[in-house]
Design a protein around this motif. Structure first.
Motif, PDB file in Angstrom:
ATOM      1  N   GLU A   1       0.843  -1.185   0.000  1.00 49.57           N
ATOM      2  CA  GLU A   1       0.000   0.000   0.000  1.00 49.57           C
ATOM      3  C   GLU A   1       0.889   1.249   0.000  1.00 49.57           C
ATOM      4  O   GLU A   1       2.020   1.222   0.486  1.00 49.57           O
ATOM      5  CB  GLU A   1      -0.905   0.004   1.236  1.00 49.57           C
ATOM      6  N   ALA A   2       0.340   2.342  -0.524  1.00 47.84           N
ATOM      7  CA  ALA A   2       1.138   3.565  -0.682  1.00 47.84           C
ATOM      8  C   ALA A   2       1.736   4.036   0.639  1.00 47.84           C
ATOM      9  O   ALA A   2       2.893   4.459   0.693  1.00 47.84           O
ATOM     10  CB  ALA A   2       0.274   4.662  -1.302  1.00 47.84           C
ATOM     11  N   HIS A   3       0.958   3.939   1.742  1.00 48.72           N
ATOM     12  CA  HIS A   3       1.463   4.441   3.029  1.00 48.72           C
ATOM     13  C   HIS A   3       2.562   3.555   3.599  1.00 48.72           C
ATOM     14  O   HIS A   3       3.269   3.962   4.518  1.00 48.72           O
ATOM     15  CB  HIS A   3       0.319   4.569   4.027  1.00 48.72           C
ATOM     16  N   LEU A   4       2.720   2.340   3.060  1.00 49.72           N
ATOM     17  CA  LEU A   4       3.794   1.464   3.521  1.00 49.72           C
ATOM     18  C   LEU A   4       5.063   1.627   2.705  1.00 49.72           C
ATOM     19  O   LEU A   4       6.107   1.091   3.067  1.00 49.72           O
ATOM     20  CB  LEU A   4       3.334  -0.001   3.454  1.00 49.72           C
ATOM     21  N   LYS A   5       4.983   2.346   1.595  1.00 52.80           N
ATOM     22  CA  LYS A   5       6.158   2.521   0.741  1.00 52.80           C
ATOM     23  C   LYS A   5       7.038   3.679   1.193  1.00 52.80           C
ATOM     24  O   LYS A   5       8.141   3.860   0.678  1.00 52.80           O
ATOM     25  CB  LYS A   5       5.719   2.758  -0.710  1.00 52.80           C
ATOM     26  N   ARG A   6       6.538   4.491   2.123  1.00 52.37           N
ATOM     27  CA  ARG A   6       7.330   5.635   2.575  1.00 52.37           C
ATOM     28  C   ARG A   6       7.101   5.846   4.067  1.00 52.37           C
ATOM     29  O   ARG A   6       6.079   5.442   4.623  1.00 52.37           O
ATOM     30  CB  ARG A   6       6.973   6.893   1.788  1.00 52.37           C
ATOM     31  N   GLY A   7       8.073   6.478   4.710  1.00 50.25           N
ATOM     32  CA  GLY A   7       7.934   6.731   6.135  1.00 50.25           C
ATOM     33  C   GLY A   7       9.133   7.504   6.655  1.00 50.25           C
ATOM     34  O   GLY A   7      10.116   7.731   5.942  1.00 50.25           O
ATOM     35  N   TRP A   8       9.050   7.915   7.916  1.00 51.50           N
ATOM     36  CA  TRP A   8      10.076   8.753   8.538  1.00 51.50           C
ATOM     37  C   TRP A   8      10.986   7.909   9.418  1.00 51.50           C
ATOM     38  O   TRP A   8      10.515   7.123  10.248  1.00 51.50           O
ATOM     39  CB  TRP A   8       9.429   9.835   9.385  1.00 51.50           C
ATOM     40  N   LEU A   9      12.289   8.100   9.240  1.00 51.20           N
ATOM     41  CA  LEU A   9      13.290   7.563  10.158  1.00 51.20           C
ATOM     42  C   LEU A   9      13.651   8.683  11.121  1.00 51.20           C
ATOM     43  O   LEU A   9      14.118   9.738  10.701  1.00 51.20           O
ATOM     44  CB  LEU A   9      14.533   7.098   9.403  1.00 51.20           C
ATOM     45  N   ARG A  10      13.429   8.464  12.420  1.00 47.96           N
ATOM     46  CA  ARG A  10      13.620   9.524  13.414  1.00 47.96           C
ATOM     47  C   ARG A  10      14.752   9.146  14.352  1.00 47.96           C
ATOM     48  O   ARG A  10      14.894   7.981  14.729  1.00 47.96           O
ATOM     49  CB  ARG A  10      12.351   9.725  14.241  1.00 47.96           C
ATOM     50  N   MET A  11      15.539  10.129  14.745  1.00 49.19           N
ATOM     51  CA  MET A  11      16.672   9.837  15.627  1.00 49.19           C
ATOM     52  C   MET A  11      17.105  11.104  16.367  1.00 49.19           C
ATOM     53  O   MET A  11      16.928  12.220  15.855  1.00 49.19           O
ATOM     54  CB  MET A  11      17.848   9.281  14.819  1.00 49.19           C
ATOM     55  N   PRO A  12      17.652  10.964  17.578  1.00 46.97           N
ATOM     56  CA  PRO A  12      18.276  12.114  18.226  1.00 46.97           C
ATOM     57  C   PRO A  12      19.589  12.438  17.508  1.00 46.97           C
ATOM     58  O   PRO A  12      20.200  11.557  16.890  1.00 46.97           O
ATOM     59  CB  PRO A  12      18.522  11.634  19.653  1.00 46.97           C
ATOM     60  N   PHE A  13      19.989  13.689  17.555  1.00 42.16           N
ATOM     61  CA  PHE A  13      21.251  14.100  16.939  1.00 42.16           C
ATOM     62  C   PHE A  13      22.385  13.733  17.894  1.00 42.16           C
ATOM     63  O   PHE A  13      22.521  14.312  18.967  1.00 42.16           O
ATOM     64  CB  PHE A  13      21.222  15.607  16.673  1.00 42.16           C
ATOM     65  N   ARG A  14      23.173  12.739  17.505  1.00 44.34           N
ATOM     66  CA  ARG A  14      24.294  12.281  18.349  1.00 44.34           C
ATOM     67  C   ARG A  14      25.560  12.331  17.499  1.00 44.34           C
ATOM     68  O   ARG A  14      26.047  11.306  17.017  1.00 44.34           O
ATOM     69  CB  ARG A  14      24.022  10.881  18.879  1.00 44.34           C
TER      70      ARG A  14
END
Length: 338
Positions: free
Chosen positions: A177-190
């Motif tokens: 599905e379209a919403h599974l083909k993209r997403g955000w990788l989130r991380m603290p700045f280290r």
């Protein structure tokens, strides 16, 4: 050359054949067995929906309506809830609530509904120390030292849910599905500090578990050099493109510069890759900025990403996030083959 392996037999008829009851049973058996093989090999077995087990007061439990496929491929459609009385002489016993399929061995001449020559099929709910072969487990129950049951004693951890079987390679990025083909990788700045051998490097960030901060003071004097650092960004398997970059923080006393780099390896040219994908500045004050990446194509095997952030004064960096996709249609440049 070829070899044939016997699989199964199917009924075959001819004009003028005299058919008896066994012929019709063979016909039914052939189609039933085909359905069982289909269920097990293409869909697996277990609970499809419903069949929840709950305490009904006293020493009784209730199993809600639902649908399941047992370990032999039989479909069991439990249309009405079933209430069961638990045994009262099983102190500290662990009982299994299960569901299995049964049918009459012999067809009845007639039944209560007036139907003739039928063989009844049943979904059987059982509470016992174990379960019959191929039964679907609905719950386990732990009785107390007085053989009593409570809502907390009903454990759903052993419930077997159907998990549709998938052939290797059958799920690709195109089929998601379209919403599974993209997403955000989130991380603290280290970040790691910038090397000092090529320039007079700014001071490093103070790195904590949730954010990075510039030093307020250096050698007991106000920090007028800010801070700088770089951080690698891990990419999930299958990512073909980076779409957006987002950076956020609570304090920025002067000006902040952000640069996103594409790195890695060019296998054809046998050269290191170093390309700036985005370079932006953020004015002072709290900030939450998102930028689109125009040329964010990534090679599936050899591309890497990293970010560099520099500040001119005190700053706090709470979030670095990239939006990525595994959608091949958004890959504008053919992947480099090693």
């Amino acid at each position: 050359m070829h070899k044939k392996q016997f699989i199964h037999k199917k009924p075959a008829y001819y004009r003028g054949q005299l058919l008896n009851e066994e012929d019709f049973r063979d016909e039914q058996r052939y189609h039933a067995n085909a359905r069982y093989r289909h269920n097990l090999n293409l869909h697996g077995w277990g609970i499809v929906h419903g069949l929840e087990v709950r305490h009904a007061g006293g020493n009784e439990i209730v199993v809600s309506p639902g649908f399941a496929v047992d370990g032999l491929g039989h479909e069991i459609d439990l249309r009405h809830e079933e209430k069961l009385q638990l045994p009262s002489n099983e102190a500290n016993a662990v009982l299994v609530v299960s569901l299995h399929y049964e049918e009459d061995d012999v067809a009845s001449a007639s039944d209560d509904d007036g139907e003739r020559n039928t063989r009844k099929c049943y979904g059987v709910v059982t509470v016992a120390p174990g379960a019959v072969e191929a039964a679907v487990i609905l719950a386990t129950i732990e009785l107390d030292d007085k053989s009593h049951v409570s809502a907390h004693a009903i454990k759903p951890t052993n419930r077997r849910h159907m998990k549709t079987l998938l052939a290797p390679g059958s799920v690709t990025a195109d089929s998601l599905e379209a919403h599974l083909k993209r997403g955000w990788l989130r991380m603290p700045f280290r970040p790691t500090p910038l090397p000092a051998d090529k320039e007079v490097a700014p001071p490093p960030f103070r790195v904590g578990p949730t954010e990075a901060r510039a030093h307020r003071e250096i050698d007991e004097k106000p920090n007028n050099k800010g801070a700088a650092g770089t951080m690698a960004i891990s990419l999930a398997p299958g990512v073909t493109r980076v779409l957006r970059l987002r950076v956020a923080g609570e304090i920025n006393d002067a000006r902040l510069s952000v640069e996103l780099f594409l790195g890695g390896w060019d296998a054809n040219a046998r050269k290191h890759v170093a390309k700036s994908l985005l370079k932006q500045e953020i004015k002072g004050g709290p900030y939450d900025e998102t930028w689109h990446i125009k040329e964010g194509d990534l090679h599936l095997e050899t591309s890497t990403l990293s970010i560099e952030i520099r500040s001119e004064a005190y700053v706090r960096v709470s979030l670095v996030a990239i939006e990525v996709t595994c959608d091949p249609s958004l890959l504008h440049v053919a992947a480099v083959e090693g």
